[in-house]
Design an enzyme around this catalytic site. Structure first.
Site, PDB file in Angstrom:
ATOM      1  N   ASP A  84       1.008  -1.026  -0.069  1.00  0.00           N
ATOM      2  CA  ASP A  84       0.132   0.089   0.177  1.00  0.00           C
ATOM      3  C   ASP A  84       1.033   1.217  -0.064  1.00  0.00           C
ATOM      4  OD1 ASP A  84      -2.756   1.615   0.315  1.00  0.00           O
ATOM      5  OD2 ASP A  84      -2.712   1.160   1.935  1.00  0.00           O
TER       6      ASP A  84
ATOM      7  N   GLU B  25      -3.259  -0.645  -8.264  1.00  0.00           N
ATOM      8  CA  GLU B  25      -4.141  -0.003  -7.755  1.00  0.00           C
ATOM      9  C   GLU B  25      -3.316   1.921  -7.480  1.00  0.00           C
ATOM     10  OE1 GLU B  25      -7.164   0.580  -4.089  1.00  0.00           O
ATOM     11  OE2 GLU B  25      -6.420   2.043  -3.613  1.00  0.00           O
TER      12      GLU B  25
END
Ligand SMILES: [Zn+2]
Length: 482
Positions: free
Chosen positions: A151, A259
């Site tokens: 992330d 992402e």
């Protein structure tokens, strides 16, 4: 006999368990022959007609576990409804997995998930994050598809270490390259990295000038000023994503997905800006499965959504229409925990093409166990979080007022848990994790992190149950409307 189900992978048949051996979590494996256990590291002893290996929860054993139980290797999840649950202490996966099994039907899980910033701060490697999740999944006899999320990656070094650890989703965060538009902005775009953008100013502006963008039942025009502001604000950020993306695709030897996240930037991402970013990334060959814009205000740490729900519906609808027309890709909601009022709405508006990301809320569940069973440690944790709040709040969306938060010294032990339900103290505890978990004693040991982990080992069943119910409360709202 060990309690976990035996699993057949070609042969040998091995049965796996994570056991508490003298207060320490260990890997235990039973096999019919001692040579069946040769991939693993540990002490092997004969027990009747079988052999028992007791080994450490280390990287060699995690990797051997994933070889023998191949479904524990994360995979890309594509456009399917998914939810990520972080685990700062490396002990939450079991309870979280239970939540997915019992409450999250139709929601694909991401267990191994931590931001590069958090990993660096905590002294945790991507491999630690991956391995802790693996052992938690062994413990829960997990059998389904799983994802993994490296992330908020901002540089090539972090991408490399997350590739090496086997991560499958890479959340690229170009937030540091997003420019604040000055009040006296004169429209000048000369300084942008036009070479990296493989374009000229005239051609880029021309892609948006006097163009109609159809979004579901509405259409959108960008004014000249809006176009120039979008280019100024996000031009370098687009170039940064392209650079990170190309490095990832060139170097990853396993299947990965991406992402793009700009949720941690200062200003709300307008629909026009979303169109600009997606259009330019596409032009430059980037492929991504989810996008996290900065939505309208109201996404604070550890609390219900604090903005206007009707405004959020309009906002999500607009972003989702763009994601459908320029993708399709999922909308991703970060800082997603504890917002029980919005899950059904978000999921319905996005028709299940949606990703929810939570992380700190599992840490707060750990603190609730600590408040209950180790009040003196919890008092220290609260005091440090309280003390560091002025500093720690700067990187997060929070509104807790330090003066409104109760002081632990005014509370009896049995009332300490209340601090997790009062919004001010809950947010203070939420963002205080960094100072709490990295505090060292005179010998250099992580004093509070170790004490907290010990408390969670001693009260494991309570921690697992609390996580199952709390994460489950999130998932059931997603799952029902799925
Ligand atoms: Zn985020």
């Amino acid at each position: 006999m060990l309690s976990s189900e035996p699993v057949i992978v070609n042969a040998p048949i091995l049965s796996f368990e994570i056991a508490n051996v003298g207060g320490k979590r260990k890997l235990q494996i039973i096999g019919a022959r001692s040579e069946d256990l040769s991939d693993f590291n540990g002490e092997v002893n004969a027990t009747g007609s079988e052999y028992l290996l007791v080994g450490e929860l280390n990287t060699k054993n995690a990797s051997a576990v994933r070889k023998h139980l191949p479904w524990l290797n994360p995979k890309p999840l594509g456009l399917k409804l998914s939810a990520g649950v972080g685990d700062r202490l490396g002990m939450a996966t079991f309870g979280q997995a239970r939540a997915f099994v019992n409450f999250g039907q139709g929601v694909l899980p991401i267990f191994a998930q931590q931001s590069a910033r958090e990993m660096h701060r905590m002294g945790r490697t991507p491999q630690d994050v991956m391995d802790d999740a693996t052992f938690g999944l062994v413990e829960s006899s997990w059998r389904g598809l799983i994802g993994s999320d490296a992330d908020h990656l901002k540089n090539i070094e972090d991408i490399n270490s997350c590739i090496a650890a086997g991560f499958t989703m890479f959340t690229l965060d170009p937030g540091d390259s997003v420019a604040l538009v000055p009040i006296d902005f004169d429209g000048n775009l000369d300084h942008l990295p036009w070479g990296e953008l493989e374009d000229t100013e005239v051609s880029m502006i021309g892609r948006y000038k006097e163009k109609e963008f159809l979004l579901d039942h509405a259409s959108l025009f960008l004014t000249d000023a809006e176009i120039r502001r979008a280019v100024f604000k996000y031009g370098a950020a687009v170039a940064s994503v392209v650079c990170l993306y190309r490095h990832l695709i060139k170097n990853a030897k396993h299947e990965v997905e991406v992402e793009v996240a700009i949720d941690e930037t200062h200003e709300v991402t307008t629909l026009g800006e979303h169109i600009f970013i997606a259009t330019e990334l596409k032009r430059l060959g980037v492929k991504w499965v989810s996008f996290a814009p900065r939505y309208i205000d109201g996404f604070e740490k550890g609390t219900e959504f604090k903005g206007n729900i009707d405004d959020l519906a309009v906002n999500l609808k607009g972003h989702f229409a763009i994601a459908q027309s320029l993708g399709p890709y999922k909308l991703s909601i970060h800082t997603g925990s504890d917002k029980f009022g919005i899950y059904s709405l978000a999921n319905q508006l996005c028709n299940g093409v949606f990703h929810l990301k939570t992380s700190g809320t599992s840490y707060l569940e750990a603190l609730s166990i600590c408040a209950q069973f180790a009040p003196e440690i919890f008092r220290d944790i609260y005091q440090i979080s309280h003390h560091s709040y002025a500093q720690s709040r700067s990187s997060y969306q929070v509104s807790a007022n330090i003066n409104d938060a109760p002081l632990a010294k005014n509370l009896g032990n049995s009332d300490l848990k209340e601090l997790l339900f009062i919004e001010d103290s809950r947010q203070i505890l939420h963002v205080g994790y960094g100072d709490v978990l990295t505090l060292r004693d005179e010998s250099g040991n992580y004093a509070l992190r170790n004490a907290l982990q010990l408390c969670l080992i001693e009260h494991k069943e309570d921690y697992d149950k609390a996580l199952e119910l709390h994460i489950g409360r999130h998932l059931s709202l997603l799952s029902k409307s799925a």
